[in-house]
Design a protein around this motif. Structure first.
Motif, PDB file in Angstrom:
ATOM      1  N   TYR A 117      31.024  18.971  33.272  1.00 37.66           N
ATOM      2  CA  TYR A 117      31.696  20.234  32.992  1.00 37.66           C
ATOM      3  C   TYR A 117      31.872  20.415  31.481  1.00 37.66           C
ATOM      4  CZ  TYR A 117      35.637  23.506  32.914  1.00 37.66           C
ATOM      5  OH  TYR A 117      36.467  24.562  32.663  1.00 37.66           O
ATOM      6  N   ALA A 118      32.330  19.338  30.811  1.00 39.97           N
ATOM      7  CA  ALA A 118      32.600  19.442  29.374  1.00 39.97           C
ATOM      8  C   ALA A 118      31.316  19.709  28.601  1.00 39.97           C
ATOM      9  CB  ALA A 118      33.263  18.163  28.876  1.00 39.97           C
ATOM     10  N   ILE A 119      30.225  19.070  29.016  1.00 40.43           N
ATOM     11  CA  ILE A 119      28.983  19.259  28.254  1.00 40.43           C
ATOM     12  C   ILE A 119      28.439  20.673  28.463  1.00 40.43           C
ATOM     13  CG2 ILE A 119      26.568  18.504  28.123  1.00 40.43           C
ATOM     14  CD1 ILE A 119      27.700  15.630  28.312  1.00 40.43           C
ATOM     15  N   ILE A 120      28.589  21.204  29.690  1.00 39.91           N
ATOM     16  CA  ILE A 120      28.178  22.599  29.909  1.00 39.91           C
ATOM     17  C   ILE A 120      29.031  23.524  29.029  1.00 39.91           C
ATOM     18  CG2 ILE A 120      28.123  24.475  31.602  1.00 39.91           C
ATOM     19  CD1 ILE A 120      27.458  22.294  33.712  1.00 39.91           C
ATOM     20  N   ALA A 121      30.347  23.260  28.992  1.00 37.37           N
ATOM     21  CA  ALA A 121      31.230  24.097  28.163  1.00 37.37           C
ATOM     22  C   ALA A 121      30.868  23.954  26.685  1.00 37.37           C
ATOM     23  CB  ALA A 121      32.683  23.702  28.390  1.00 37.37           C
ATOM     24  N   PHE A 122      30.494  22.739  26.278  1.00 38.73           N
ATOM     25  CA  PHE A 122      30.104  22.507  24.878  1.00 38.73           C
ATOM     26  C   PHE A 122      28.873  23.345  24.539  1.00 38.73           C
ATOM     27  CE2 PHE A 122      28.087  19.666  21.583  1.00 38.73           C
ATOM     28  CZ  PHE A 122      29.055  19.844  20.620  1.00 38.73           C
ATOM     29  N   ALA A 123      27.942  23.418  25.495  1.00 41.76           N
ATOM     30  CA  ALA A 123      26.737  24.221  25.267  1.00 41.76           C
ATOM     31  C   ALA A 123      27.101  25.696  25.144  1.00 41.76           C
ATOM     32  CB  ALA A 123      25.742  24.006  26.406  1.00 41.76           C
ATOM     33  N   VAL A 124      27.972  26.178  26.048  1.00 40.68           N
ATOM     34  CA  VAL A 124      28.360  27.593  25.997  1.00 40.68           C
ATOM     35  C   VAL A 124      29.078  27.893  24.682  1.00 40.68           C
ATOM     36  CG1 VAL A 124      29.809  29.351  27.077  1.00 40.68           C
ATOM     37  CG2 VAL A 124      28.494  27.787  28.499  1.00 40.68           C
ATOM     38  N   GLY A 125      30.077  27.045  24.346  1.00 36.58           N
ATOM     39  CA  GLY A 125      30.828  27.254  23.106  1.00 36.58           C
ATOM     40  C   GLY A 125      29.930  27.130  21.890  1.00 36.58           C
TER      41      GLY A 125
ATOM     42  N   TRP B 200      39.317  20.281  39.890  1.00 37.30           N
ATOM     43  CA  TRP B 200      38.812  21.507  40.528  1.00 37.30           C
ATOM     44  C   TRP B 200      39.529  22.762  40.057  1.00 37.30           C
ATOM     45  CZ3 TRP B 200      34.186  21.680  42.006  1.00 37.30           C
ATOM     46  CH2 TRP B 200      33.560  20.543  42.516  1.00 37.30           C
ATOM     47  N   LEU B 201      40.641  22.603  39.315  1.00 33.51           N
ATOM     48  CA  LEU B 201      41.261  23.790  38.721  1.00 33.51           C
ATOM     49  C   LEU B 201      40.442  24.285  37.526  1.00 33.51           C
ATOM     50  CD1 LEU B 201      45.038  22.842  38.783  1.00 33.51           C
ATOM     51  CD2 LEU B 201      43.974  24.766  39.954  1.00 33.51           C
ATOM     52  N   LEU B 202      39.616  23.397  36.967  1.00 31.40           N
ATOM     53  CA  LEU B 202      38.912  23.774  35.735  1.00 31.40           C
ATOM     54  C   LEU B 202      37.795  24.807  35.944  1.00 31.40           C
ATOM     55  CD1 LEU B 202      38.753  20.450  33.703  1.00 31.40           C
ATOM     56  CD2 LEU B 202      40.098  22.466  33.226  1.00 31.40           C
ATOM     57  N   PRO B 203      36.916  24.640  36.970  1.00 31.36           N
ATOM     58  CA  PRO B 203      35.858  25.650  37.111  1.00 31.36           C
ATOM     59  C   PRO B 203      36.392  27.076  37.302  1.00 31.36           C
ATOM     60  CG  PRO B 203      35.282  23.688  38.352  1.00 31.36           C
ATOM     61  CD  PRO B 203      36.694  23.492  37.878  1.00 31.36           C
ATOM     62  N   PRO B 204      37.419  27.296  38.178  1.00 33.30           N
ATOM     63  CA  PRO B 204      37.951  28.664  38.223  1.00 33.30           C
ATOM     64  C   PRO B 204      38.531  29.090  36.873  1.00 33.30           C
ATOM     65  CG  PRO B 204      38.917  27.340  39.995  1.00 33.30           C
ATOM     66  CD  PRO B 204      38.069  26.422  39.186  1.00 33.30           C
ATOM     67  N   GLY B 205      39.142  28.122  36.154  1.00 34.63           N
ATOM     68  CA  GLY B 205      39.688  28.433  34.827  1.00 34.63           C
ATOM     69  C   GLY B 205      38.602  28.936  33.891  1.00 34.63           C
ATOM     70  N   ALA B 206      37.461  28.241  33.875  1.00 34.00           N
ATOM     71  CA  ALA B 206      36.364  28.645  32.987  1.00 34.00           C
ATOM     72  C   ALA B 206      35.827  30.007  33.396  1.00 34.00           C
ATOM     73  CB  ALA B 206      35.256  27.606  33.035  1.00 34.00           C
ATOM     74  N   LEU B 207      35.681  30.225  34.717  1.00 28.91           N
ATOM     75  CA  LEU B 207      35.150  31.519  35.164  1.00 28.91           C
ATOM     76  C   LEU B 207      36.070  32.657  34.733  1.00 28.91           C
ATOM     77  CD1 LEU B 207      33.750  30.783  38.729  1.00 28.91           C
ATOM     78  CD2 LEU B 207      32.486  31.248  36.623  1.00 28.91           C
ATOM     79  N   LEU B 208      37.381  32.418  34.791  1.00 26.44           N
ATOM     80  CA  LEU B 208      38.319  33.464  34.381  1.00 26.44           C
ATOM     81  C   LEU B 208      38.263  33.681  32.872  1.00 26.44           C
ATOM     82  CD1 LEU B 208      41.344  32.543  36.651  1.00 26.44           C
ATOM     83  CD2 LEU B 208      39.980  34.614  36.777  1.00 26.44           C
TER      84      LEU B 208
END
Lengths: 147, 593
Positions: free
Chosen positions: B75-83, B155-163
């Motif tokens: 999850y963190a690496i995907i977010a790192f790519a997006v950011g 599992w709270l994180l993926p909905p958090g990222a989508l929001l």
């Protein structure tokens, strides 16, 4: 029970509930804050259901339906408090309870017309649904013998 | 409106039915037996031969700390790519004074989202990834204290990222929900007055990530206090677990406050409360609440990476960590002091000068424990037998960048200097030296150091070194140019900078912006190499033959997590596992250097 074990019986390191607890919390937050009545109700049902499930699975409670109903009672009370900040419930029940019912049903019909009231009613409705379902479930579970 | 309501109701109903159907397929809850009855233990059911279910179900239902660590990491690496892509767009935009590629509104949106993504969706989760996987191994615990809460927190994180990213998905639909443009600090009154519901979505997402971090923190505290193995005492608790413990304590005090402040902001936005209105608490209330969370957040993000660096440097210096106790004390000191410095973000708001002076004093005092750490790392390496493996290079890069980021921070903590440099690129350069140059580098050090454990493979050394050097050069080029831009007076956050020449030397400013953008290109190339190396080595690399890829036994530093790995390798061979490919890393070369 050995005939048909559930996932978390078969595998010590698996549980289907956490994903749904998280999803339920996310949906209820979005539903309540964005004023989306069905999402709030559905989210709270999912949250209450999966919290009851996870507590049952991990052995903290013995009867999930009862927990579900208790959580429903808690939500309903919370919702009534929120509604009570907008409508003088005590006076309204004392003078014209039918009119109060009409008002509240109107809120459920068009919740987006009411800011706080719509959100409060969403929590009340979810709580009552859980109470009803949990109560019925408890009674049915009591009448069928436990495996 | 009624139609929408009906459609939503039907959708929610379908979702609930679907969930119920999935649950009944997965779980037979009639089979549950209360644990108190003694029959609920997995072994007695007679079906618990395999450890985990197969396929995607394993990942959706896992409560194993190692799997959850892997989920956090992915999850963190995907977010790192997006950011990172957002950051790259920002740098491309600023190549020319009028803005090169994107509109101002979109620039504001990605500027906001870049900050939030990197801090909340990359920074906190990548630390949680390491902590979940390795803290139980390092302290000799079977798992986390509350494995299911651990899974809920993830599992709270993926909905958090989508929001948080939701506005970017809905903007093209034209339904009036756009990406938030509040900047990551969400200062009122700006954030109250932006009518866009995308801001609400972002706030809710942020709230969920906060709940997640808090649940994780409670879990780590409980785990480290109660689940330690018999041979792990407070005296010999490893440095990484110490930093996670301190970080968790900071999270416990800081994140609930952010959550409450966000709920108040949401109420102001949607239900006409007046927490941050002039007639209520005023906009300064937000700044105080936000930074009372926000400054400890800096240490929440930097302490565990410091723990990784303190753990890795001795391994490749051939000697013990110099001044272990003092590193622990300085960690605790930073943890305590971090709650007394928040108003240094607000020196130019017109606050009482006497208060300003006290916050300046505490802020500068934090330099002391930070310097204790820095000198201890240097002394550990001093006269050591250094082995410049990739994790070690990233740690040395950390120390170097941390010194630049730290010293510029000491300047900013001083009121008179801050009044000149506040809200300029100097601040941006300063904190990027810390968040990218230090935290990012330590994350890479951890990923490379433990790569053999969590993949059973070895990465490709040459590519990894390319990754390090491109990151090091790119980071220093980009963020040093920002320091210079700050001295030239370039204000932060702007989408364009076509100033009047009388205000600022436009030619020089353009040049430094272009230099920073060149640095961003170098960084991007480095990260592409990293992703390729990571994925390719994981999927196709030869299995590691030895449980000691870093030759730690030689210097008596073979720690518990490698112990665990060794046992795992031995068991795999004993029961005829498929580890028959016993090539060492890098095509036959020895992995140690």
């Amino acid at each position: 029970m050995d005939e048909q074990p559930g996932l978390s019986d078969q595998y010590r390191m698996a549980s289907p509930w956490p994903l749904f607890v998280a999803l339920g919390l996310a949906l209820s937050e979005v539903g309540i804050f964005m004023g989306l009545f069905p999402v709030a109700v559905g989210g709270l049902l999912l949250l209450g259901g999966s919290v009851s499930g996870i507590l049952r699975e991990s052995g903290y409670v013995a009867r999930p339906w009862r927990t579900f109903a208790q959580l429903g009672g808690f939500f309903a009370l919370l919702g009534v408090i929120v509604v009570g900040t907008q409508v003088d419930l005590v006076t309204a029940i004392g003078t014209d309870p039918l009119a109060l019912m009409g008002t509240l049903l109107g809120v459920v019909e068009r919740p987006s017309n009411y800011a706080v009231l719509g959100r409060g009613m969403a929590v009340v409705v979810a709580g009552l649904m859980m109470l009803a379902a949990g109560g019925t479930g408890s009674l049915m579970a009591r009448s069928t013998p436990q495996p | 409106m009624a139609g929408e309501q009906l459609a939503l109701t039907v959708l929610m109903g379908l979702l609930l039915v679907l969930v119920a159907a999935v649950l009944t397929r997965l779980e037979d809850w009639r089979s549950y037996t209360p644990l108190a009855g003694g029959a609920g233990a997995a072994g007695e059911v007679g079906h618990a031969h395999e450890e985990k279910p197969g396929g995607i179900t394993r990942w959706l239902t896992t409560v194993d700390h190692k799997d959850i660590g892997m989920l956090y990491g992915t999850y963190a690496i995907i977010a790192f790519a997006v950011g990172g892509i957002m950051a790259f767009l920002i740098r491309l935009q600023l190549i020319s004074p009028d803005g090169a590629i994107i509109g101002n509104q979109f620039y504001n949106a990605i500027l906001t989202s870049h900050g939030i993504t990197m801090l909340f969706l990359f920074g906190t989760p990548i630390i949680a990834a390491f902590a979940n996987y390795f803290v139980p191994l390092l302290i000799g615990a079977d798992d986390m204290a509350f494995p299911r809460i651990n899974a809920i927190a993830f599992w709270l994180l993926p909905p958090g990222a989508l929001l948080i990213w939701g506005g970017f998905f809905t903007a093209p639909l034209g339904i009036g929900i756009d990406a938030a443009q509040t900047s990551w600090t969400m200062y009122t009154p700006l954030s109250v007055e932006q009518a866009n519901p995308g801001v609400d979505l972002m706030l809710l997402g942020l709230h969920l990530t906060g709940v997640s971090a808090t649940m994780g923190a409670i879990n780590f505290i409980a785990t480290i206090f109660t689940e330690r193995g018999d041979d792990v005492t407070w005296a010999n608790l490893d440095i990484f677990s110490w930093t996670i413990l301190t970080q968790s304590a900071l999270i416990l005090f800081a994140f609930p406050l952010l959550g409450s402040a966000i709920v108040m902001l949401l109420l102001d936005r949607n239900l006409a409360t007046t927490f941050y209105a002039v007639e209520g608490g005023g906009s300064m209330l937000w700044q105080h609440l936000f930074w009372f969370f926000g400054h400890p957040e800096v240490y929440i993000l930097v302490l565990p990476p410091m723990g990784i660096v303190s753990l890795v440097i001795p391994k490749f210096s051939g000697r013990k960590l110099f001044g272990f106790k003092f590193i622990v004390y300085s960690t605790l000191a930073i943890g305590v002091l971090s709650f007394g410095v928040w108003a240094h973000h607000m020196f130019t708001t017109g606050m009482d000068p006497r208060l300003r002076a006290s916050f300046m004093a505490v802020s500068i005092a934090i330099a002391i424990p930070s310097a204790v750490k820095t000198f201890n790392w240097i002394t550990t390496m001093w006269n050591g037998r250094l082995r410049l493996t990739t994790p070690m290079l990233f740690c040395i890069g950390f120390v170097s960048n941390f010194i630049i980021g730290g010293v510029t921070g000491v300047f900013l903590a001083s009121v008179p200097i801050d009044q000149i440099l506040h809200d300029t690129y100097y601040v941006v350069g300063h904190f990027h030296y810390i968040v990218m140059g230090a935290i990012g580098f330590a994350a890479f050090a951890g990923l490379y150091y433990w790569f053999p454990i969590f993949t059973g493979k070895m990465y490709q050394r040459t590519l990894a070194k390319w990754h390090f050097w491109l990151s090091m050069i790119g980071t220093n080029l980009t963020f040093f140019a920002m320091l210079a831009l700050g001295y030239l007076g370039m204000p932060r956050r702007y989408a364009t900078y076509a100033f009047d020449g009388a205000i600022a030397p436009l030619a020089q400013i353009t040049l430094y912006h272009q230099l920073a953008s060149v640095g961003a290109v170098i960084l991007l190339v480095g990260q592409l190499i990293f992703v390729w190396n990571f994925v390719n080595s994981w999927l196709e690399g030869p299995a590691t033959a030895s449980a000691d890829p870093w030759n730690l036994k030689e210097t008596d530093q073979f720690t518990k997590e490698f112990d665990w790995y060794e046992r795992k390798l031995e068991t795999a061979i004993a029961d005829g596992g498929d580890d028959d490919d016993t090539l060492v890393a890098d095509g036959g070369e020895s992995v140690d250097e």
